[in-house]
Design an enzyme around this catalytic site. Structure first.
Site, PDB file in Angstrom:
ATOM      1  N   TYR A  97      15.861  14.495  23.487  1.00 52.85           N
ATOM      2  CA  TYR A  97      14.694  14.771  22.877  1.00 52.85           C
ATOM      3  C   TYR A  97      13.870  15.854  23.026  1.00 52.85           C
ATOM      4  O   TYR A  97      14.052  16.463  24.316  1.00 52.85           O
ATOM      5  CB  TYR A  97      13.732  13.489  23.240  1.00 52.85           C
ATOM      6  CG  TYR A  97      14.190  12.222  22.241  1.00 52.85           C
ATOM      7  CD1 TYR A  97      14.981  11.257  23.211  1.00 52.85           C
ATOM      8  CD2 TYR A  97      13.654  12.006  21.315  1.00 52.85           C
ATOM      9  CE1 TYR A  97      15.394  10.004  22.423  1.00 52.85           C
ATOM     10  CE2 TYR A  97      14.134  10.771  20.635  1.00 52.85           C
ATOM     11  CZ  TYR A  97      15.055  10.071  21.218  1.00 52.85           C
ATOM     12  OH  TYR A  97      15.415   8.688  20.709  1.00 52.85           O
ATOM     13  N   TYR A 130       6.478   1.402  16.305  1.00 54.53           N
ATOM     14  CA  TYR A 130       7.775   2.043  16.257  1.00 54.53           C
ATOM     15  C   TYR A 130       8.403   2.296  17.553  1.00 54.53           C
ATOM     16  O   TYR A 130       7.822   2.997  18.300  1.00 54.53           O
ATOM     17  CB  TYR A 130       7.867   3.269  15.427  1.00 54.53           C
ATOM     18  CG  TYR A 130       9.086   4.209  15.334  1.00 54.53           C
ATOM     19  CD1 TYR A 130       9.460   5.263  15.959  1.00 54.53           C
ATOM     20  CD2 TYR A 130      10.254   3.359  14.428  1.00 54.53           C
ATOM     21  CE1 TYR A 130      10.608   5.679  15.844  1.00 54.53           C
ATOM     22  CE2 TYR A 130      11.416   4.171  14.502  1.00 54.53           C
ATOM     23  CZ  TYR A 130      11.668   4.920  15.013  1.00 54.53           C
ATOM     24  OH  TYR A 130      12.902   5.922  15.038  1.00 54.53           O
ATOM     25  N   HIS A 144      15.047   2.083  14.552  1.00 54.18           N
ATOM     26  CA  HIS A 144      16.264   2.533  13.927  1.00 54.18           C
ATOM     27  C   HIS A 144      17.499   2.391  14.804  1.00 54.18           C
ATOM     28  O   HIS A 144      17.350   2.325  16.241  1.00 54.18           O
ATOM     29  CB  HIS A 144      16.268   4.078  13.767  1.00 54.18           C
ATOM     30  CG  HIS A 144      15.430   4.619  12.705  1.00 54.18           C
ATOM     31  ND1 HIS A 144      14.077   5.177  12.658  1.00 54.18           N
ATOM     32  CD2 HIS A 144      15.695   4.327  11.194  1.00 54.18           C
ATOM     33  CE1 HIS A 144      13.855   5.417  11.577  1.00 54.18           C
ATOM     34  NE2 HIS A 144      14.489   4.852  10.529  1.00 54.18           N
ATOM     35  N   ASN A 151      26.508   1.394  17.085  1.00 55.25           N
ATOM     36  CA  ASN A 151      26.078   0.616  18.333  1.00 55.25           C
ATOM     37  C   ASN A 151      26.273  -0.785  18.225  1.00 55.25           C
ATOM     38  O   ASN A 151      25.168  -1.428  17.389  1.00 55.25           O
ATOM     39  CB  ASN A 151      24.553   1.073  18.514  1.00 55.25           C
ATOM     40  CG  ASN A 151      24.214   0.697  19.875  1.00 55.25           C
ATOM     41  OD1 ASN A 151      24.784   0.218  20.630  1.00 55.25           O
ATOM     42  ND2 ASN A 151      22.850   0.967  20.083  1.00 55.25           N
TER      43      ASN A 151
END
Lengths: 153, 774
Positions: free
Chosen positions: A48, A98, A147, A152
Site C-alpha cells: 500500500y 469496506y 475483495h 486465497n
C-alpha cells in the site's frame, strides 16, 4: 456518533486446540501507524502506498473501524475499513463499510484473532445502527463488503 | 544558589577609623548607603547601582560604596570592572573596612575561588571579630573545602555568640565530628540536649538520636553503639538503619553469627531483593568463616567457594521463596547439572512472561566457558521445540503461546551476539523479525549486532525502523540519537533530540547541557573528533568537567539547610561523597579524552596546523535561513506593535499615581535569555597552554583510575611532551605492570629511551638509567 463505547480488551475463542489469547485493542495514531505499515508489508503481497497510511488510515471518521490487536504489548493483527457512499437509490445516505485489510501474521493464526477483530468492528457498527433506530433516525450503516485475493483458500 | 547576604545589614561597630574623612559619610549619604544594601539584597541591582553612583558623586573615594557598586556589577556580569572597583574600595579604605573584605570574599566565592574567599573573610574577621554574617559565610566555605581546623574555630565562635540558636550547636557538633573528635562531638550534643530542646517533630527526634549513634559507631566503640541502639529503640523511626548498624557492630566485634541473624531479618522482613544484604548474609555464614569473603557476584570464584556459597543460597532460597534476586544469584555459583536445571527453570519462566530484559540479566554467566556451552545447547533446543511443536522439550504437554517462540529466537540471537559470533546472531535475529515484524526490541538487537560488525549506517537504519514503529517512545528516540552520533550524523541526532525537548524554541543544546546529559556530550565530542574538528570535540568533553564542578557547587546550599532540618546522617555522607565525585567512570572517561585532546592540540600546533579552520560550524545559519528568520520577525513586530498600543492607553492615567522608582521595575527583572545560556555552555578551549590545562585531568586519572591501562598511556604521552621524565617513567611502569602485551608498549619504550635528559638533574638521570623497563 461516537458515543457508543467499545470494549478495549477481549480473550479470543479459537475453534481448534490453540490457546486463547488476551487481546488489547488500540486505535491507530500518527505515533504507531508505522507499526501497521510494517505488519501489512509482512503479511500481504500488495504494497500500500504511503498515502494509504497518512490519509485514509488516519481519517477521524475511520477511527472506530480501524483496530490494532495487541498481545503482550506486541502488534499481532489489524483490521482497516473505510466508509463508502451507497450507490443504491433507496439506501442513499447510508454508508457501506469496506474492509481494506484484515490480517494476522503466520505464527499467530488459528488463535481466533481475526475473528475478534472483525467482531469488534461489527459490534460497533451494529450498536451505532441500534442507537440511531432508537432515536428515530435512519441507520447510518447498510452493509459490509470486501475483495478476496484469487488463490486465497 | 542562594544569594549571599551582605554583612552590612548590621550596623558596623568598627568600620573605618573616624580620622579618615573620606571614609565616613554624612547622615544623608549614610541612609543612601543603607538603601544600596537593601536594594542589593532584594535583587534590584540596577537601582542599587544608581544610588551608589549618586553617593560617589559627592564622595568619590568612599571605599565601602565602591565595593558595593563592584558587588552589584559582578552580578550584572561585568566581572572585570567589579574586581577593579572592589580592589579600589579596599585600598581607599586602607584595608581596614570589614565590609570591603567581605565583599571581596563574596566576589571570589561567586567565581569558585574558595581558598581566596576564605582568606578575605578571615581578614574581615580580624577587623570585626564578632560579625555573624561573615562567620556564617566563612563556615559555609570551610565545610565546602573541608578545612576542618578552621571550621572548628569558626563554629565555636558562632556558638559562643549565639548559644540560643539550635543550629549553632549542631554546626559545632558536626565540625567536631568531621575533625574526628568523636567524644567531644557527643559531649556537645549532650550539652545541647540539656540546654535546649533539639528537635520538634518525630522525624527530627529520630534523626537526632540516629546521628548520635552514627558518631558512636564511627568512633569504633561498638558495644556502646549497641547499647545505645537498644536505648533509642522507641524514638528512632528508621528501623532498617538500626538493623544495619547493629549488624555492622557485630561484624566489628567479630561476632559473625549474630550479624548473620540480623542480615536474615533484614532480608526476610524488609527487602529480600537487596544484593548487599545477601552478600553480607553469605559472608557472615558459619561455613564462610576463615575463607576469603565474597566481594562481587560476577567474578568467577574457586570451586570450593562456589560449593559453599551455593549451599548457603539454596538454603536461603527455601526460607525466602519470594526473592527473585536469590534465584538469579544461585546461577552464578551453580555448576554442572545443577546449573542446567536451575537455568532452565529461571530462563523459561521469564521467556513465558516475554520480558525483554532477560538477556541482560544473564550477562554475568558468560564469564565461564562451561556455562556458555550448557546455555547454547539449552537455548537452541528450546527454540527448535517451540517452533515445531509449540512446547518446551522438558514439558511436552504444555502448549506455549506463539511469542514464547519469538523470545526464544531472540534469546538465541542474543546468545551468539554475546559470544561475538555476529554473523550467526544476525541470521537468528532475521528469523525473529520474520516471525513478528512489529516488535521494536528485535530491531534494537539487530542494530547492536550490526554496530559491533562496524556496519554503522545499517545499524542506524535498523534503529530508525524501531523508532518509527513508535515515535512517542523516548527510549527508542534516545537509541536512535546515539546511533546517529556513532555514525557521525550530528545534525540528525540533534534534530531527534529536539523532538522531546521541553521548549522547542530554545537551542537544543540547552536541553542536553542543562539536563547534564553526559553520555550525549561525550558521544557528540567523539563524533566531532572523528570528523576532524578537535576544538569542538574538546568543548563537548569539557562540559562533563563543568557539570561535576556545578554538582560540587550545588552542595553549598545544603550546609545551612541540613543543620536546620537535622538530616545529619545524610548530610555527612553527602559531604564525604562530594570529595569522591571524580571517582565516577563518566568523569574519568571524559578526563582521558580531554588529556588526549590537549596533547593532540599541542602536537598539531607544533606541526603548524590551523585548528580553527577545521571547526565545523554545523549549526550556523545559512544566508537563506537568516533572511527567512528576519522576514518572520518583521511580521511579528507588526502584529505585536498593534497589541502594545492598547495596554499603553490604559496604563497612562495610572502612571501619575505610581512612584518614579517603579519605572525601572521592568529592567530589574532577571530575564532568562536563552542565547545567554547557550554562550555559557560554549566553553573556551585553552589553545595557548594546552599541556598545562591537561595536568589537572591527568592528576585525577592518576588518583582515581590506577587500574586503567589507557589512562596511563594517555598520561605517558602528556608528560613526555611536558618533559617530566620521572612522571613518564611512572606511567610506563604502570602500563607494563597492568598489561605486558599492551599494543603501544614497544613504541612507548622507544619514545622513553629517546627522551632528551640533558636538562634533567643528576639524580633524575640516575633513576632513569637504573630502572628496568623490560
Amino acid at each position: 456518533s461516537t458515543k457508543t463505547k467499545m470494549k478495549n480488551s477481549v480473550v479470543t475463542q479459537p475453534r481448534g486446540d490453540a490457546a486463547p489469547l488476551k487481546i488489547n485493542f488500540v486505535g491507530v495514531t500518527k505515533a504507531n501507524v508505522k507499526q501497521l505499515q510494517t505488519l501489512n508489508l509482512a503479511i500481504f503481497p500488495v504494497r500500500y502506498s504511503p498515502k494509504f497510511y497518512s490519509e485514509v488510515v488516519l481519517k477521524p471518521e475511520h477511527q472506530n473501524i480501524i483496530k490494532l490487536a495487541y498481545h503482550c504489548g506486541n502488534l499481532i493483527g489489524a483490521i482497516c475499513c473505510r466508509l463508502e457512499d451507497n450507490d443504491q437509490k433507496d439506501l442513499k445516505g447510508q454508508h457501506r463499510v469496506y474492509i481494506m485489510t484484515l490480517g494476522v501474521p503466520a505464527p499467530y493464526r488459528d488463535h481466533g484473532v481475526g475473528s475478534v477483530l472483525l467482531q469488534a468492528v461489527l459490534e460497533w457498527l451494529e450498536a451505532e445502527n441500534a442507537a440511531a433506530a432508537e432515536n428515530g433516525k435512519p441507520k447510518p450503516f447498510s452493509d459490509m463488503w470486501l475483495h478476496v485475493q484469487e488463490g486465497n483458500t | 544558589v542562594s544569594q549571599p547576604v551582605c554583612s552590612c545589614t548590621m550596623p558596623p561597630k568598627t568600620s573605618t577609623p573616624p580620622s579618615d574623612p573620606s571614609q565616613t559619610l554624612p547622615p544623608k549619604q549614610q541612609t543612601q548607603f543603607k538603601q544600596v544594601v537593601k536594594l542589593y539584597e532584594s535583587k534590584h541591582y540596577k537601582k542599587a547601582n544608581k544610588v551608589a553612583d549618586s553617593i560617589l558623586k559627592t564622595h568619590p573615594n568612599h571605599g565601602e560604596t565602591l565595593s558595593m557598586k563592584g558587588l552589584t556589577l559582578s552580578v550584572l556580569n561585568k566581572k572585570e570592572e567589579a574586581y577593579q572597583l572592589v580592589k579600589r574600595g579596599l585600598t581607599e579604605s586602607k584595608f581596614k573596612s570589614h565590609v570591603c573584605w567581605h565583599v571581596y570574599g563574596l566576589l571570589h566565592r561567586a567565581d569558585r575561588n574558595y581558598k581566596e574567599a576564605i582568606k578575605c573573610y578571615n581578614n574581615a574577621l580580624k577587623i570585626d571579630k564578632n560579625n555573624l554574617q561573615v562567620l556564617r559565610d566563612l563556615a559555609q566555605l570551610q565545610v565546602q573545602c573541608m578545612e576542618t581546623n578552621g571550621l572548628l574555630i569558626t563554629r565555636h565562635k558562632l556558638l559562643e555568640l549565639k548559644p540560643g540558636h539550635k543550629f549553632n550547636w549542631v554546626g559545632f557538633a558536626v565540625a567536631q565530628h568531621l575533625a574526628k573528635n568523636y567524644s567531644t562531638a557527643l559531649q556537645v550534643l549532650h550539652n545541647f540536649e540539656t540546654l535546649l530542646d533539639p528537635a520538634d517533630t518525630k522525624y527530627e527526634k529520630s534523626e537526632f538520636v540516629m546521628y548520635r549513634n552514627m558518631i558512636m559507631f564511627e568512633s569504633g566503640d561498638f558495644n556502646k553503639t549497641l547499647e545505645h541502639l537498644e536505648a533509642i529503640k522507641d524514638v528512632s523511626v528508621d528501623k532498617v538503619g538500626m538493623l544495619e548498624t547493629k549488624a555492622k557492630c557485630y561484624r566489628g566485634l567479630d561476632k559473625p553469627s549474630d550479624a548473620h541473624a540480623v542480615y536474615f531479618e533484614l532480608i526476610q522482613s524488609y527487602n529480600c531483593e537487596h544484593r548487599g544484604y545477601i552478600m553480607d548474609y553469605v559472608n557472615t555464614a558459619e561455613a564462610m568463616q576463615g575463607k576469603q569473603p565474597l566481594t562481587s557476584w560476577t567474578e568467577p570464584q574457586s570451586k570450593e567457594v562456589c560449593e559453599v556459597v551455593y549451599k548457603i543460597l539454596e538454603d536461603l532460597e527455601q526460607k525466602v521463596p519470594a526473592s527473585h534476586v536469590v534465584r538469579r544469584l544461585v546461577l552464578d555459583v551453580a555448576v554442572g547439572d545443577a546449573f542446567k536445571t536451575r537455568t532452565t527453570a529461571f530462563v523459561q519462566r521469564y521467556l513465558k512472561k516475554t520480558i525483554p530484559a532477560l538477556f541482560s540479566a544473564l550477562k554475568s554467566l558468560y564469564n565461564t566457558p562451561e556455562k556458555i556451552e550448557i546455555m547454547e545447547k539449552l537455548f537452541v533446543s528450546w527454540e527448535e521445540s517451540l517452533r515445531t511443536k509449540q512446547c518446551f522439550p522438558e514439558t511436552p504437554d504444555e502448549t506455549e503461546l506463539p511469542q514464547t517462540g519469538l523470545w526464544a529466537t531472540m534469546l538465541v540471537s542474543a546468545h551468539f551476539y554475546r559470544k561475538a559470533e555476529y554473523e550467526t546472531a544476525l541470521t537468528w535475529i532475521e528469523k525473529a523479525i520474520a516471525h513478528t515484524p512489529t516488535v521494536e526490541m528485535l530491531y534494537i538487537l539487530q542494530a547492536r549486532i550490526l554496530k559491533h560488525m562496524n556496519k554503522l549506517q545499517e545499524a542506524s537504519d535498523a534503529v530508525e525502523k524501531a523508532r518509527l514503529l513508535d515515535t512517542a517512545d523516548r527510549y527508542l528516540n534516545t537509541k536512535a540519537v546515539k546511533y546517529h552520533l556513532r555514525n557521525n550524523k550530528i545534525k540528525e541526532a540533534d534534530r531527534l533530540t529536539a523532538t522531546f525537548a521541553r521548549a522547542p524554541e530554545e537551542p537544543p543544546l540547552n536541553n542536553v547541557v542543562e539536563m547534564q546529559c553526559t553520555w550525549y556530550e561525550i558521544e557528540e565530542g567523539d563524533a566531532y573528533y572523528r570528523l576532524g574538528d578537535i576544538i569542538t570535540a574538546m568543548k563537548k568533553w569539557l562540559l562533563v568537567d563543568k557539570h561535576f564542578g556545578d554538582i560540587s557547587e550545588d552542595q553549598m546550599d545544603f550546609h545551612q539547610y541540613c543543620l536546620r532540618k537535622l538530616t545529619l546522617r545524610a548530610y555527612i555522607e553527602t559531604l564525604r561523597w562530594d570529595k569522591k565525585t571524580h571517582h565516577y567512570p563518566v568523569y574519568l572517561k571524559a578526563a582521558k579524552k580531554v588529556v588526549q585532546g590537549f596533547t593532540e592540540i599541542y602536537d598539531q600546533q607544533q606541526q603548524g596546523v590551523d585548528l580553527q579552520s577545521k571547526v565545523l560550524h554545523l549549526f550556523k545559519e545559512t544566508e537563506e535561513e537568516k533572511a527567512a528568520k528576519e522576514a518572520e520577525e518583521k511580521e511579528k513586530e507588526k502584529a505585536g506593535a498593534k497589541k502594545k498600543q492598547q495596554p499603553k492607553r490604559k496604563g497612562k492615567p495610572q502612571k501619575n499615581k505610581k512612584r518614579q522608582d517603579d519605572d525601572d521595575d521592568d529592567d530589574d527583572e532577571d530575564e532568562e535569555d536563552p542565547s545567554a545560556l547557550a554562550k555559557e555552555y560554549d566553553l573556551k578551549v585553552d589553545l595557548q597552554t594546552p599541556l598545562d590545562s591537561a595536568v589537572r585531568f591527568a592528576e585525577s586519572l592518576q588518583q582515581y583510575a590506577p587500574e586503567d591501562v589507557e589512562a596511563h598511556a594517555v598520561c605517558f604521552k602528556l608528560y613526555l611532551r611536558r618533559k617530566k621524565p620521572l612522571l613518564v617513567l611512572r606511567h610506563l611502569l604502570q602500563v607494563i605492570k597492568l598489561n605486558k602485551d599492551y599494543k603501544d608498549l614497544p613504541q612507548m619504550r622507544e619514545q622513553f629511551k629517546a627522551m632528551d635528559l640533558s636538562d634533567a638533574p643528576a639524580a633524575v638521570q640516575q633513576v632513569i638509567k637504573e630502572t628496568p623497563i623490560a
